[in-house]
Design an enzyme around this catalytic site. Structure first.
Site, short mmCIF file in Angstrom:
data_model
loop_
_atom_site.label_atom_id
_atom_site.label_comp_id
_atom_site.label_asym_id
_atom_site.label_seq_id
_atom_site.Cartn_x
_atom_site.Cartn_y
_atom_site.Cartn_z
N GLY A 1 -19.29 0.86 4.01
CA GLY A 1 -18.37 -0.27 3.84
C GLY A 1 -19.08 -1.28 2.96
O GLY A 1 -20.21 -1.69 3.25
N ASP B 1 -9.33 -1.92 -1.87
CA ASP B 1 -10.56 -1.74 -2.64
C ASP B 1 -10.56 -2.60 -3.89
O ASP B 1 -11.61 -3.04 -4.35
CB ASP B 1 -10.73 -0.28 -3.02
CG ASP B 1 -11.24 0.51 -1.84
OD1 ASP B 1 -10.42 0.93 -1.01
OD2 ASP B 1 -12.47 0.64 -1.71
N LYS C 1 -7.38 3.25 0.01
CA LYS C 1 -7.59 4.66 0.36
C LYS C 1 -6.32 5.49 0.13
O LYS C 1 -5.22 5.04 0.42
CB LYS C 1 -7.99 4.73 1.83
CG LYS C 1 -8.42 6.09 2.31
CD LYS C 1 -9.67 6.59 1.62
CE LYS C 1 -10.82 5.63 1.83
NZ LYS C 1 -11.95 5.88 0.92
#
Lengths: 349, 349
Positions: free
Chosen positions: A48, A240, A251
């Protein structure tokens, strides 16, 4: 039952959860030198982007702490540069890693003329603490803003893991859930397992279960049908990268969830630090999409489940157009639809 | 490279592909007695409703062939009844299994007064051959009608396995692809892996690869994004049950694909034998949805991939409303939208 501390300073060591052992075992590991931290980042014991940044910052301090106190500042700075490069090589594409290392290193440079080596070391540790505290505070703020939007709902679907274990503690998408738990609101989270790497099954399900929050695991392909059956009230996911117009890369599978939410008129929210916005990217069309190894799909978990030699298309991310997003929750507040206008409001304010 | 023969009669034995070994190994097994056939059905060496029916029909003949030729017809019929019950117990919920056994048994009953035991045995074998031939012919017809709809397209997405390995040879959803290959049309199939049991990865990918048809495997959650990128021209899936209004129950995930196809204006077809229609069911709302064991989701890949004690919602099927379906392809022809009208046309014709 409590929120997990992904990473913390014990006074002598960096205490990490070894995430490679999840969900089977919850093992904390005390890391006391830079070599072990390099290894921990490299083999994904810590993962992460925010958590990697924090780990690397502490890693650079651990390197510093081994440097003799009686040598010169300039020798010390050269040693820090070398260790920065070493740590930066642990996950070569992690932007937060470089950012955090650079911040701690620059701090040492600034102090080098006026402070002794032992004083600089103390100050570097404080910088690592600050990065952790800022990340924790950012998650808490996202949680508070998100909670205002979600508190009218009960059953919340999420995809992948944008939870505490990717950050210092609260996470992003899961932060409103944790803030809700602190405020006495019992959300029920539906967690997409998130093929191919199963971050939802392995990590989201684990951290919510550990925190005592009701969680139900499902296969990604069933989310739409759960919506049709009235089991889902709202969706919240991480991000992201967010383009200037609000198009959001996250994702793979996020776009499919957003389409299903739209078909059922279910609110779909993105939760992410404001640093996730990339104003240089006009729209989602310009976000490059990584394709990953076929083996993640065909032999991800112990045995091969597809024929040898089969062609596989394994996109790591997809892009959800801003039209499908009801709001983007950041630490500065929630931007709500129409996003093109609310994003501009923030930028000009 | 050729279409696989799921099940065939060698002259002495029933030759089956042991589907439990796919996709790792292609092993044919010759079954010569009823006990081995019971076992093959029970442990899923043969699977898919039509293929199970064919296997059971041959199984009942294999039982008959062991009966002494010099005993009475009434003893023979009692023996057949007993073996019918034995085979029916191999997969207690498989409707095609009961139907095929009943057909072969009834045939023996009809002949019992006029024929000798050896003559009845020969005739039972012919019935099993007929069931296989009819299934093959039905698949071929579905393929021909489906090909007319799909031939203008190149890239075809499918979900789960409604292919040759679930039937005698052509399958249902994959039949148009195989007919296309016979006609010189090179389709490219995108196969959803189909969580949790991965029938797409294990079986669809395998049989298409074996037949020399271009196939690309993907995670279910990426199908919508492939559509957005222009990689998919049409969708074709099978069906477990079709309500009177055209609402279609099929493997979990089908509904999600149908929603994504709708969002991208991509044709979405269902291919199934006309016997899949259940006129007693008015709409999809009345189709019961099976929930299956959590372990299919949490330990399907050979090791546990979710925390112990986690709650799981594992629907085996979902329902796609007829509004999302461009056409239902049967052996009698293709019913096209609006389905409520075209279904009535067939019923009254």
């Amino acid at each position: 039952m409590a929120r997990l501390k992904t990473i913390e300073w014990t006074g002598k060591a960096v205490r990490l959860i070894d995430q490679t052992l999840l969900p089977g075992k919850l093992v904390y590991e005390d890391i006391t030198n830079v070599k072990d931290m390099h290894h921990a980042i490299k083999v994904l014991k810590v993962r992460g982007a925010p958590a990697i940044g924090i780990a690397a910052a502490y890693g650079l301090y651990l390197a510093a702490s081994d440097f003799p106190d009686d040598r010169t500042s300039s020798d010390f700075l050269a040693y820090i540069e070398k260790n920065e490069r070493y740590l930066a090589g642990s996950r070569p594409t992690a932007v937060n890693l470089f950012w955090a290392l650079n911040r701690v290193k620059n701090h040492a440079h600034i102090l080098a003329d006026s402070k002794t080596v032992p004083e600089i070391k103390v100050s570097m540790l404080e910088q690592a603490h600050a990065i952790l505290a800022e990340d924790r505070e950012m998650g808490k703020k996202i949680g508070e803003h998100g909670y205002e939007l979600l508190k009218q709902h009960t059953n919340i679907l999420t995809h992948c893991n944008a939870g505490g274990l990717a950050t210092a503690e609260y996470g992003t998408a899961l932060a409103p859930i944790y803030v809700g738990a602190e405020s006495g609101t019992a959300f029920h989270v539906y967690a997409d397992e998130t093929r191919p790497l199963l971050q939802g099954a392995r990590i989201t399900a684990f951290e919510l279960q550990h925190a005592g929050i009701a969680v139900t695991l499902l296969c990604d392909n069933s989310a739409a049908f759960l919506m049709k059956r009235g089991l889902i009230d709202a969706v919240v996911v991480g991000a992201d990268r967010i383009a200037a117009n609000g198009d959001t890369a996250n994702k793979i599978g996020t776009y499919s969830v957003a389409l299903a939410a739209k078909a059922h008129s279910i609110p779909f929210y993105v939760a992410a630090p404001s640093s996730t916005f990339d104003p240089a990217i006009a729209s989602g069309e310009d976000i490059p999409i990584e394709e990953r190894d076929a083996e993640e799909v065909t032999e991800g978990f112990g045995r091969r489940t597809a024929p040898q030699g089969i062609d596989v298309l394994n996109y790591a991310f997809d892009v959800t157009p801003h039209e499908l997003i009801w709001g983007i929750i950041t630490e500065k507040g929630a931007l709500t639809a129409p996003l093109s206008e609310s994003i501009n409001t923030v930028r000009t304010s």
